[in-house]
Write a protein that holds these residues in place. Structure first.
Motif, short mmCIF file in Angstrom:
data_model
loop_
_atom_site.label_atom_id
_atom_site.label_comp_id
_atom_site.label_asym_id
_atom_site.label_seq_id
_atom_site.Cartn_x
_atom_site.Cartn_y
_atom_site.Cartn_z
N ASP A 22 0.84 -1.19 0.00
CA ASP A 22 0.00 0.00 0.00
C ASP A 22 0.88 1.25 0.00
OD1 ASP A 22 -2.35 1.36 0.08
OD2 ASP A 22 -3.02 0.57 2.02
N ASP A 23 0.31 2.35 -0.47
CA ASP A 23 0.99 3.66 -0.40
C ASP A 23 2.37 3.63 -1.02
OD1 ASP A 23 -1.26 4.32 1.00
OD2 ASP A 23 -0.30 4.33 2.97
N ASP A 70 0.46 5.34 -4.18
CA ASP A 70 -0.12 6.22 -3.18
C ASP A 70 -0.98 7.29 -3.85
OD1 ASP A 70 -0.15 6.95 -0.30
OD2 ASP A 70 0.50 8.87 -1.17
N GLU A 89 -5.05 4.37 -6.43
CA GLU A 89 -6.15 4.82 -5.57
C GLU A 89 -6.20 6.34 -5.63
OE1 GLU A 89 -5.30 3.57 -1.55
OE2 GLU A 89 -3.58 4.91 -1.40
CA CA Z 1 -3.23 3.98 0.44
#
Ligand code: CA
Ligand code: C2E
Ligand code: CA
Length: 846
Positions: A724-725, A747, A781
């Motif tokens: 993630d990120d 991210d 995202e």
């Molecule tokens: Ca994220």
């Protein structure tokens, strides 16, 4: 005034005495009448008596001191009555002189002095006695009184000349005779005169009866000797005990050694004493009583005797027959010696040597050796005790230092800090407390290794210590926390000091070939404004530091507002606990769609908390609280439980959606998580490959070994893993490659302005490229507009998530949304939704 060399003075005195004796003898004694009685004594008998008397020197102990006293006055007084004066003088000089020359070996100056002094003494006695008895009754009170007077006067004269000689030779501590000495000498002389008067009477009556005198004299002599010996032994032991008591209180090895040397010299009347303690060296003491030392043990007297530490006493008397000992005496130019070991139980810890006996009796005896052995035993114990005490003392000092210092950086630790802060508060001076916490230090430790991490801490310590701040005191609280105290007045000065700290840390440290800049968060508290004791100052600096870290401001001055914020967070922790227990925590689901086909692939589960009073609290606020207060495990399990239940419900309703759940890095360290997860999957009968666990990139770098092994175990369960990120951490490509990961999630900070920001486009293009090279699915995202969506498609991104597609939804709303999206998007075309401008060729970039 310059002092004469020792011997010259004594020689001059001797010459004076000899001249006086010669003058008295030739001018007056030769003119005296012959033997006053007609019962003359044959001179050989008198000679024998003088020799005997001189050999039987008796040692009298008065108080602590020992005096030698001769019986010579007995034949002298007998001679006054029974032989002519010149014969008396000659025979006496011959008898005593012979003993002196043959029996004892003295230095010439001593021999000469004694002969001169005796000659004068005898002349004085003879002249005085004849003078006092002239024309009167010789045998009777007058003659007796005259004998006492003459002998006592001569005693005074010899006492004076002896003390003059001692003073001139400079050997004694003080040359003078004490009153006790004089008195004891007088008593002995008087006793001798009495004996002489008895002897004279016997000889006058019948000289053949003099054998009775010899017998009585011999008995008295023996009795005296044995009593004297006992007394001497007793005195020596007592002296030894007193000495032992004295040195056992001394805890310095060298001063113990010095005392032992002085005592050894005095105890057996030795000129030199030497102590060998192998770990200290050779300590010695000669006439001037001062301590000399050197380290070369092999050059010591004892070592030269046997080439090692002795394990038994060795007595080397003058004129010894032992060839080896004789060679040693020659080589060391010693007259005689005693060497004894210093023994603790069976262990030899050194040797004590005394040499060059000073006593009149000639040389060291077996009794001396015994006495010295006893001394050596006591000395060994004292030396060992002193050593032990010194070691203990060193340990205490070391421990005190250790207790107050950090072993890695050598800086004072928490205790040292508290003490300093307390001292400053006592002084009443204003000062600032700067609590410096390095940011992301754990990453350095985990990526570069603990050794490099330690090195960095040492470098940081040195750099901070070198700062030019008034009254600066730097301590390390442990980990990556340092506390600085500086005499700064007011928040502004303190803030400037914090900036200085930031500057020196940011300027970079050379580590393992690369230069690493270090960021830190600094909390500042001011004394006495923010606290009047060390603990409350530190606590407030800590609160300010957390605020600085949380807000990313770098440094923060403590204020009541910050504290309130902290209090709020503490309250939140309690309320979160309640929310987790009552099931007040909800989960929202945000859809993810295929960028190319538009198909709904799955959802991301996001924790939601609606506080009854404060309303919606974003997870960015309460998740860190859960992490800090140990509730993250429960939070994660709650979300997982809900999400999997939801997933199973959709599946049974025919909606096959994948589920993504966020995983805090802390959960990766929780050994029970793996089995709990397997149990949940089994319980809701969700196939593991339908579940994706999202782990933030930054967290992966913490504790690499453990994290990697945990990820591998989770992967083995069949679940998918997502980073993630991506783009916010420092992970290297090489590292990501090793991880068992299926997906990367760019991210949202690179995606939110993607449509308008060319830099973001370049970055996203590169990251998509990297993801595909690593054979991972790339998810974006934060897609808020259709332009960004179209760009992602053009750049080859696989999956998209964002408000343009859907905001996070309540679980029950997802099926309806999904149906609506599928129909409107008209997958796989999706083209109608895209603005004309972004209709770029839809080929994959990978
Ligand atoms: Ca994220
Ligand atoms: P995240 O994992 O990066 O989650 C995505 C976040 O981006 C979510 O915020 C989501 O609402 C937000 N988002 C999605 N699309 C858009 C968009 O188009 N524009 C903008 N501005 N934001 C968008 P949320 O729900 O506030 O969650 C924030 C963070 O809280 C998450 O970031 C995640 O790190 C953490 N979090 C949320 N739920 C959990 C959980 O159950 N466990 C753990 N460990 N962390 C969670
Ligand atoms: Ca996420």
């Amino acid at each position: 005034m310059r002092r004469l060399p020792a011997d010259t003075g004594v020689w001059l005195l001797t010459a004076g005495l000899a001249a006086a004796a010669a003058a008295a003898t030739f001018l007056w004694v030769t003119r005296l009448p012959g033997s006053p009685l007609d019962a003359p004594l044959p001179w050989p008998a008198l000679l024998a008596a003088f020799v005997l008397a001189e050999m039987c020197v008796i040692h009298v102990r008065v108080g602590k001191e020992m005096y030698s006293s001769s019986l010579d006055e007995i034949p002298l007084v007998v001679g006054l009555f029974l032989v002519d004066p010149v014969t008396l003088l000659v025979v006496r000089l011959l008898g005593r002189g012979a003993v002196l020359l043959l029996h004892r070996r003295h230095r010439p100056v001593k021999v000469a002095f004694n002969l001169a002094q005796w000659s004068l003494e005898a002349a004085v006695v003879v002249l005085l006695w004849h003078g006092l008895t002239a024309g009167g009754q010789v045998v009777g009170p007058r003659g007796w009184l005259a004998a006492f007077t003459a002998v006592l006067a001569a005693d005074l004269l010899s006492a004076a000349s002896v003390s003059a000689a001692i003073r001139l030779s400079g050997t004694g501590a003080d040359g003078g005779l004490t009153w006790t000495e004089l008195w004891s000498g007088t008593v002995a002389s008087a006793a001798n005169v009495c004996m002489a008067l008895v002897a004279t009477a016997v000889v006058i009556v019948d000289w053949r009866a003099s054998w009775t005198l010899v017998v009585v004299g011999a008995l008295l002599y023996l009795a005296h000797r044995s009593h004297g010996g006992l007394r001497e032994r007793h005195d020596s032991l007592e002296r030894l005990n007193r000495f032992t008591e004295r040195i056992s209180a001394d805890l310095d090895v060298r001063s113990v050694a010095h005392a032992v040397l002085l005592e050894a010299r005095a105890l057996v009347a030795a000129e030199r004493a030497e102590l060998v303690l192998p770990d200290i060296g050779v300590l010695s003491c000669t006439a001037d009583m001062t301590l000399q030392s050197h380290g070369d043990v092999t050059s010591s007297l004892a070592h030269r005797l046997r080439g090692r530490l002795l394990d038994h006493a060795v007595l080397v008397p003058r004129g010894t027959r032992d060839e080896m000992a004789r060679a040693w005496l020659r080589e060391t130019s010693l007259r005689d010696a005693v060497v004894v070991p210093l023994r603790i139980d069976e262990r030899i810890i050194g040797t004590l040597t005394v040499a060059d006996n000073l006593g009149d009796t000639g040389t060291f005896s077996a009794a001396d050796a015994q006495l010295l052995e006893a001394l050596a035993n006591h000395a060994a114990v004292a030396v060992e005790n002193a050593r032990l005490a010194q070691r203990l003392l060193a340990q205490v000092v070391e421990q005190q230092h250790q207790a107050r210092h950090d072993p890695l950086t050598g800086l004072p630790n928490r205790l040292g800090l508290h003490e300093r802060a307390a001292a400053l508060l006592d002084e009443g001076l204003p000062f600032a407390v700067l609590l410096v916490d390095l940011d992301d230090f754990k990453d350095v430790n985990d990526t570069l290794g603990h050794a490099i991490g330690d090195e960095l801490l040492v470098l940081v310590a040195a750099r901070v210590r070198a700062l030019d701040l008034p009254g600066l005191f730097v301590s390390r609280l442990g980990g990556d926390e340092f506390v600085l105290l500086a005499q700064l007045d007011g928040g502004e000065q303190a803030q400037r000091a914090a900036e200085q700290v930031h500057a020196v840390l940011a300027s970079g440290f050379p580590l393992d070939g690369v230069t690493v800049g270090v960021a830190a968060s600094i909390g500042i508290a001011l004394a006495p404004r923010d606290g009047t004791d060390a603990s409350s100052l530190l606590r407030r600096a800590d609160i300010a530091m957390y605020a600085a870290k949380g807000d990313g401001t770098g440094s923060e001055l403590y204020s009541a507002a910050i504290d309130e914020h902290t209090a709020e967070r503490l309250a939140m922790a309690a309320e979160l606990r309640a929310a987790l227990q009552t099931g007040a925590l909800a989960v929202a689901y945000q859809p993810k769609v295929d960028v190319v086909t538009g198909r709904v692939l799955g959802v991301e589960a996001l924790a939601r908390w609606s506080h009854p009073l404060r309303g919606y609290i974003p997870p960015d606020e309460f998740v860190p609280v859960a992490e800090r207060t140990g509730q993250i495990g429960e939070l994660t399990r709650t979300v997982l439980d809900r999400a999997l239940a939801q997933c199973a419900a959709w599946r049974s309703a025919g909606l096959e959606l994948d589920m993504a759940v966020n995983l805090s890095p802390m959960v990766l360290r929780d050994e029970a998580f793996e089995s709990d997860l397997a149990a949940l999957l089994a319980r809701y009968d969700v196939p593991p490959q339908a579940l994706t666990l999202e782990v933030t990139e930054g967290s992966l770098m913490a504790d690499v070994e453990r994290t990697t092994s945990m990820l591998k175990r989770l992967r083995k369960l069949g679940v998918h893993l997502s980073i993630d990120d991506l783009g916010t951490g420092y992970s290297s490509l090489a590292y990501l490659k090793r991880l068992p990961v299926d997906e990367v999630k760019l991210d949202k900070s690179f995606v939110l302005q993607l449509a308008t920001n060319l830099d973001d486009q370049a970055i996203v293009r590169a990251m998509v490229d990297v993801g595909h090279r690593l054979r991972m699915r790339v998810v974006a995202e934060g897609v808020e507009d259709v332009e960004s969506f179209a760009l992602l498609r053009a750049l080859g991104c696989d999956v998209a998530q964002g408000y343009w597609i859907s905001r996070p939804l309540r679980g029950p709303d997802v099926p309806a949304w999904s149906a609506a999206w599928s129909s409107s998007a008209a997958a796989p075309g999706l083209g109608h939704a895209l603005p004309a401008a972004s209709r770029v060729p839809l080929s994959r970039a990978g």
